[in-house]
Scaffold this active site. Structure first.
Site, PDB file in Angstrom:
ATOM      1  N   GLY B 160      10.968   1.443   8.757  1.00  0.00           N
ATOM      2  CA  GLY B 160       9.866   0.811   9.472  1.00  0.00           C
ATOM      3  C   GLY B 160       8.535   1.224   8.867  1.00  0.00           C
ATOM      4  O   GLY B 160       8.393   2.322   8.314  1.00  0.00           O
ATOM      5  N   CYS B 161       7.558   0.348   8.957  1.00  0.00           N
ATOM      6  CA  CYS B 161       6.277   0.596   8.289  1.00  0.00           C
ATOM      7  C   CYS B 161       5.537   1.784   8.898  1.00  0.00           C
ATOM      8  O   CYS B 161       5.016   2.642   8.181  1.00  0.00           O
ATOM      9  CB  CYS B 161       5.409  -0.660   8.301  1.00  0.00           C
ATOM     10  SG  CYS B 161       5.152  -1.380   9.932  1.00  0.00           S
ATOM     11  N   ASN B 162       5.504   1.861  10.230  1.00  0.00           N
ATOM     12  CA  ASN B 162       4.853   3.009  10.868  1.00  0.00           C
ATOM     13  C   ASN B 162       5.585   4.298  10.531  1.00  0.00           C
ATOM     14  O   ASN B 162       4.977   5.352  10.365  1.00  0.00           O
ATOM     15  CB  ASN B 162       4.849   2.831  12.395  1.00  0.00           C
ATOM     16  CG  ASN B 162       4.006   1.663  12.833  1.00  0.00           C
ATOM     17  OD1 ASN B 162       2.855   1.544  12.461  1.00  0.00           O
ATOM     18  ND2 ASN B 162       4.584   0.777  13.632  1.00  0.00           N
ATOM     19  N   VAL B 163       6.905   4.188  10.441  1.00  0.00           N
ATOM     20  CA  VAL B 163       7.737   5.364  10.152  1.00  0.00           C
ATOM     21  C   VAL B 163       7.398   5.919   8.778  1.00  0.00           C
ATOM     22  O   VAL B 163       7.279   7.134   8.584  1.00  0.00           O
ATOM     23  CB  VAL B 163       9.226   4.969  10.217  1.00  0.00           C
ATOM     24  CG1 VAL B 163      10.101   6.169   9.881  1.00  0.00           C
ATOM     25  CG2 VAL B 163       9.566   4.390  11.583  1.00  0.00           C
TER      26      VAL B 163
END
Lengths: 358, 358, 358, 358
Positions: B160-163
């Site tokens: 995931g991008c936030n991850v």
């Protein structure tokens, strides 16, 4: 029923953002009569060259920021760079004039001269009554003492804009003892008007558009001791806070995400109750319904603060998100609200409650 | 010297943002030959109607997302809604085709089926090699094991991008033991492209412009267990994190401010050394000089992550700020980087290192 | 001295942008008492779910848009999609109720039923008094007749937002005979709120940020016949206009660059004099000093229009640039201004003159 | 098949936007070897302090802009303020060095010294081969002569960004004789990066966000004679153009709406055919399908121009809308394209064709 208590007001620093916003509000204040407008480098020009949105004042010529032009008004608002207002206020007093002086700068906010020296440098100009009427005092669950301190005041130190957002977000939980005042963490999304009007490369639109970027990271921001001072007022024995502002591509607005450790054993209901009771009767500060979160758009141009709160039990933290307009509730609106109290006028007189959205 | 190892690639979900960005990168990848492009509702239309910026593919007609169109390629990229890729991957395997499958969705990221059920609901599709080459493994100070896990892989679960942003920000300190893995706090400024292309009122430009607003507050965001999984990989025994994303008016970019408690007695030099050693040789992840902070503008369109770190001794916290482009390093760029490793190609092949700024 | 002439007002379509802006203005109008608020799909929800910035109305529950809820008010404002207001107005009249009806939609603007059919389709609902008090009538150099037409009116058709901007920009020159009414060219920069609140892909923030894009190019926009109608009112025998709106990344505002061929032999002084005399006494429309140009920021949230004019002798054209807030002077502010005239109240009552800038 | 014709290149003015964008492109150009980077006030600092997105050059130290540092390269790119490049080019030639010199400034664009004096002031530095390969010459319907003029050139004057957009939009119709070259009207939406990196109040993000505002209104913009010169090249006997640029809140991009009077009796099919034939084989300039219009987002970061065209028969005008990235096709991309031609390399070598969208 509004008593007629018309007052004249001079604004020093009328060509900047804080001064301009003060004038926008005063133009719509039923008791204010706008008098002298002063500036430094822009003295001699008309206000319309700097604030083309203030139509009714477009032709007014700016005077130099000198005491002779400020004296003779009932109220003087100082919208000057940090460090400049102390001297002007002292010079004003020396003339025998005794207006109500409202300082939008930092000079008179901090109680502790050592903190002033550490964060701003130079000699401390002294502490004035603090212009955040909603500030909780020790033992309070609903703000009253700060309003009493402002009633009849002749000097007002208006809070920093970030400070207002973080204080309003966190103080109910600290006053109620449901969150820990140590190890607070606040991260803010800030509009560019908070950085002022002096041209600097990193504030250019070309740099800002499409960009989010932090500044004053790692505990260096000057608003930190002021936040701590406020939270101690609300009941904290010792405050520590990690504070990071970030510039995002909007002109106005602060969205402050401020979190605190939940006091072990506290129920979510007790958390919610703390914020609800603190703000139930506030005219400008509103707790949003559970699961609802504020947008800065909803408070643009208004002197309103919107607060959301949630408990994250897995993380052991209470999360608050507060939206204000940095130039209104964060500066000029807070100033007029406090001035209304000082002059014995209704607290909300002349202040916009509704944001300009979308 | 680049070996010629040309591969054909199909993209399922080519009309969305993740699919489009994958195609932008593959068009400039010297070994990729773009094959079938598929879509659901948009099948039958040309790509140019949805992705007018992808000039060389403007006339390509989208096929329906069916296994028959995807099979027969060396590589299949799945840019599908969460929950959809598991079934497609299984159906592909059932045909006897054995392409390398790269999943941009969440279906195969989590190791723990219970966490999948808790955050996403439904049955877990199984865990695939995790496409974050820079992920530190237990005992590592420099990432090597994850690259080994990706070499020759035929399945890749892209993070995931936030991850990606939070993991890159925090993992060096956790691996080095200089910060506590409990009571982490992360607040992110997010561009709107991360919310996808389905029209919803709160994603309208009229709502977004001039506004900062949080979402998924209070520990509900689906990326939380994935962050914890990564930080456990980096050496944390138990992770707890308060995670708050906020939408700000930009299309691309994530600015993640992630803080952790400093392990008592740790020197600022030891903190800096942890981040420096972790990223000194990374081609895509760069630690900025002390006192320097990243802007998302500097990584727009690039597969680069910029990280800044500071110690706030008064607050007892290490503050990290990480900037990525959510669609590149956070999605399509991370995917191609991992695919390069899987195919035995140079890790940086075809990937933009320089952002499009200003 | 304001006479007290308090009126009750219902707003149909309260959950949209035009309805919301009308309510923001009415909340600050000293004589308005807000009554029923209605909606279609959103009936049954509270206004706060749609208009979180309208704090004082947050708890008001939306009724369905039915005549029974609208009747019984002194004023009814229709903020409905084009084509919907004609039927509601007719049904209201059929009940015997006779409120002042203000239509923010297009249904009653055009005089010529054939033009309605050509640009909107369907049957024409009839023409109402046109809510642009500054509209010049044949032979006028200063607007008076349109104000007379609105005094005591019980039906008001509020102009289109683009129409207001282009009309205000060009009409002084046409009325004075210093520019040709044929071969006009107007190109507009438009904020996204003008496109309404229904979610569509091309209106998403992710698409809009960083983008300028035209729409309705080549003479297809529905506002074209309305502009021509207004300029004929100002004295043009025959109008032709090339009109191109472009969406730019802001929520509010129209910047209309409208040019006309200079009548040969006309001096720049005569051009300037035409605009000066037309707007010298207007409370909401201001000609800027020579060489000065408007920004939409200066009128955000205000019912003000700013106009700049120049003669380009080499090109043989007069160039005008007009800035308005599409939701205020372009919609809700123009509506309240006209309503004030209809009710015999001071024309500026309750209307913001100063923009919210920066 | 690309011949290896590696060249060394120095960039004067590397800390500004035009210089930075040139470097971004050259870093991805397979034959370019980047040599000396120079600056004026920033000499002695590293490039990373100014262009943090150019990761591979972050540590390069800027030299002063002196001939000794520029000489000794195969190519010198001058990204200097208007008026500065003439002297540098002359001094370079005086050393006996004979690099290919590419001037991104205005000094060598205009053929007519009187027009230089009128619009820029001072002495004209002389005319260089003009770096717009797509420029039509008299009698041409497809550009060839300009490419021939650039083949082997040792001096290149890169066009102004607005000029490129307006020329590409209008020239096919003028060359084909379907529109009149007199009474052209162009209005542009411009991103802020076109205004450069020197800090000025009106370029601040706080002023720009939420604002559209024109500049250089009324025929004063310096790009006007250059547009006329180009359209005369395309076949116009006499050009007159009303030209108005407007700043809108984006960093990159120009959207040029340029209209011309239709030659009476011309069919819409003949209009379309003119544009189609001119651009059918161009690698960087594309005519969009009928009824389709460009967005600047589709060309962000790319050296592509997208053109839409329509006939408005009622208004008697052809409307064209052209989107470019001002820093790429409008500056650095056009420069590299022309340089490729000068060096005998494939015209598109190293240039991005796909925009970074959304």
């Amino acid at each position: 029923m509004v008593m007629h208590m018309s007052f004249s007001v001079a604004v020093a620093g009328a060509s900047g953002y804080a001064g301009g916003e003060t004038l926008r509000l005063l133009l719509n204040h039923p008791e204010a009569r706008i008098g002298a407008l002063t500036a430094n480098a822009s003295a001699g020009t008309t206000l319309g060259e700097h604030q083309p949105h203030l139509r009714r004042l477009a032709e007014v010529r700016l005077l130099p920021t000198e005491v002779e032009h400020l004296a003779g008004h009932d109220v003087v608002v100082l919208a000057l760079p940090h460090g400049a207002s102390g001297a002007v206020a002292a010079a004003l007093a020396a003339t025998g004039a005794d207006p109500v002086v409202v300082d939008l700068g930092a000079d008179h906010r901090l109680v502790d001269a050592a903190e002033w020296a550490a964060y701003y440098g130079g000699e401390h100009a002294g502490t004035w009554p603090y212009g955040l009427p909603e500030l909780l005092h020790p033992g309070e669950r609903v703000a009253a003492a700060q309003r009493a301190a402002l009633a009849g005041a002749t000097r007002i130190a208006v809070p920093g804009c970030n400070v207002t957002a973080v204080t309003l977000g966190l103080q109910p939980g600290i006053a109620a003892g449901v969150v820990e005042p140590e190890d607070l963490v606040a991260v803010l999304a800030n509009g560019y008007s908070g950085a002022g009007r002096s041209p600097k490369t990193h504030l250019l639109a070309s740099e800002a558009l499409g960009a989010a970027a932090p500044y004053a990271v790692g505990g260096t921001h000057r608003h930190i001791p002021e936040i701590a001072q406020n939270l101690r007022s609300a009941g904290a024995a010792r405050v520590s806070i990690s504070f990071t502002p970030t510039l995002v591509p909007m002109s106005r607005g602060i969205l402050a995400t401020a979190t605190a450790r939940l006091v072990p054993g506290t129920s979510p209901a007790a958390v919610r109750e703390a914020w609800e009771s603190a703000y139930a009767d506030e005219p400008f500060v509103h707790l949003l319904p559970e699961g609802t979160w504020p947008s800065t758009a909803a408070v643009a141009g208004a002197s309103t603060a919107l607060v959301g709160v949630a408990v994250d039990e897995r993380a052991g933290r209470v999360v608050t998100v507060t939206a204000i307009d940095n130039l209104v509730k964060g500066t000029a609106g807070g100033a007029v609200q406090s001035l209304n109290l000082a002059l014995g006028l209704p607290e909300t007189l002349g202040l916009p409650l509704e944001g300009v959205a979308p």
